[in-house]
Design an enzyme around this catalytic site. Structure first.
Site, PDB file in Angstrom:
ATOM      1  CG  LEU A 138      18.938   8.430  20.871  1.00 45.29           C
ATOM      2  CD1 LEU A 138      18.923   8.622  22.388  1.00 45.29           C
ATOM      3  CD2 LEU A 138      18.928   9.781  20.168  1.00 45.29           C
ATOM      4  CG  ASP A 139      24.673   8.163  16.417  1.00 48.27           C
ATOM      5  OD1 ASP A 139      23.971   7.497  15.632  1.00 48.27           O
ATOM      6  OD2 ASP A 139      25.132   9.292  16.140  1.00 48.27           O
ATOM      7  CE  LYS A 140      29.442   1.112  22.147  1.00 44.90           C
ATOM      8  NZ  LYS A 140      30.671   0.371  21.728  1.00 44.90           N
ATOM      9  CB  THR A 142      23.813   9.991  21.056  1.00 49.01           C
ATOM     10  OG1 THR A 142      24.745  10.418  20.059  1.00 49.01           O
ATOM     11  CG2 THR A 142      22.825  11.116  21.319  1.00 49.01           C
ATOM     12  NE  ARG A 237      28.657  11.444  15.951  1.00 44.95           N
ATOM     13  CZ  ARG A 237      28.979  10.153  15.874  1.00 44.95           C
ATOM     14  NH1 ARG A 237      28.018   9.225  15.861  1.00 44.95           N
ATOM     15  NH2 ARG A 237      30.243   9.798  15.808  1.00 44.95           N
TER      16      ARG A 237
END
Length: 324
Positions: A138-140, A142, A237
């Site tokens: 997961l992105d930082k 998210t 995104r």
């Protein structure tokens, strides 16, 4: 200490004509293209049973790939006592609810203080598993659910399930603008040609499919539920920005604060202060990699997104006629 594992796959139709190292990096996303290139040069890759040791070799659809990889323990990463919100754990896997502002894997700018460092502290034997068992990221900023493998067999099965699209991941998001109905985005994603930290919809990128439905409409925003068929970097995104509905707070893809006319003071404050993408991995469903049991987990919507939703509802009540 090192270990050998075998990775198997099949060249997909859309990979026709790709370089071997490029195709394998797509087939086996847990490993970097540079590492895969090293394995090719070390005579560890066969196509349809024939040894291939040229990274630039062109591939054809349907070719069977066998990669005999040598993996070193992740000994250069340090164990750190970082709290993990563990939703589920057994001998083979664990599922965590990742908070915002926590990077999953060490990299440039984030040498430690990551989920990986926390996993090494929580369960030291995970050092024997590639990437400390991390099979997707997961992105930082998210939040939400991630599954981690505690053993090599579990990781192998989970990676295979991801590639076969047998793992269901559902997200909650708040997008800018009003969407009238759900739909699907089927648009390939690749590295942005000029901004190298960004991804973009590109004709020659990797296939990417996102399904979305409208969960709640506000006068100038929409709450969405989304499901991934594929797991490209920044996929949701990028796809929402491609629809001209970037996520609230997504500074990278155009989600900067846009204030509707007559916005309540609370909404103005909330939108200006929301500094991360409004995206949360809310549900995860998979067959257990060892037992085969179908399992499902849910993570509650984080407080900042709950507050944003409440303020948007109140703003919509006070402004029943859409104004922009």
């Amino acid at each position: 200490m090192s270990q050998e594992i075998e990775l198997q796959g099949e060249i997909a139709p859309h990979q026709l004509g790709q370089r071997l190292d490029q195709a394998l990096a797509e087939l086996f996303p847990d490993y970097s293209r540079s590492r895969i290139k090293e394995w090719i040069l070390a005579d560890r890759v066969t196509l349809d049973g024939q040894l291939v040791n040229k990274p630039r070799e062109k591939v054809f659809a349907g070719q069977q790939v066998l990669l005999s990889a040598v993996l070193e323990d992740e000994v250069h990463f340090v164990a750190q006592d970082i709290p993990l919100d563990i939703v589920y754990e057994d001998d083979d896997i664990l599922v965590i609810n990742k908070p915002a502002d926590l990077v999953v894997h060490p990299g440039a700018g984030n040498p430690d203080g990551t989920v990986l460092n926390a996993l090494l502290h929580h369960y030291p034997p995970i050092a024997e598993v590639p990437r400390a068992g991390i099979v997707h990221r997961l992105d930082k900023d998210t939040t939400g659910l991630m599954v981690v493998a505690k053993t090599v067999p579990a990781q192998t099965h989970l990676v295979t399930a991801l590639q076969a699209r047998d793992i269901t991941r559902e997200y909650e998001a708040i997008a800018i603008g009003t969407l009238t109905a759900g739909g699907m985005v089927d648009a390939a994603i690749g590295r942005h040609s000029t901004h190298r930290t960004q991804m973009a919809v590109k004709e020659l990128g990797k296939p990417a499919v996102t399904h979305y439905r409208v969960a709640e409409k506000f006068r100038s925003h929409t709450r969405l539920r989304l499901r991934l068929e594929t797991g490209r970097t920044h996929q949701i995104r990028v796809h929402m920005a491609h629809l001209s509905h970037p996520l609230v707070g997504d500074q990278l893809y155009g989600g900067r604060a846009r204030l509707p006319k007559n916005a309540t003071p609370e909404l103005v404050t909330m939108l200006r202060g929301f500094k991360r993408q409004a995206l949360h991995a809310a549900m995860l469903e998979l067959a257990h990699p060892i037992t085969g049991e179908l399992m499902q987990w849910h993570a509650p919507i984080p407080d900042d997104m709950v507050s944003l939703t409440e303020v948007l509802r109140e703003d919509t009540k006070q402004n029943p006629v859409e104004e922009y």
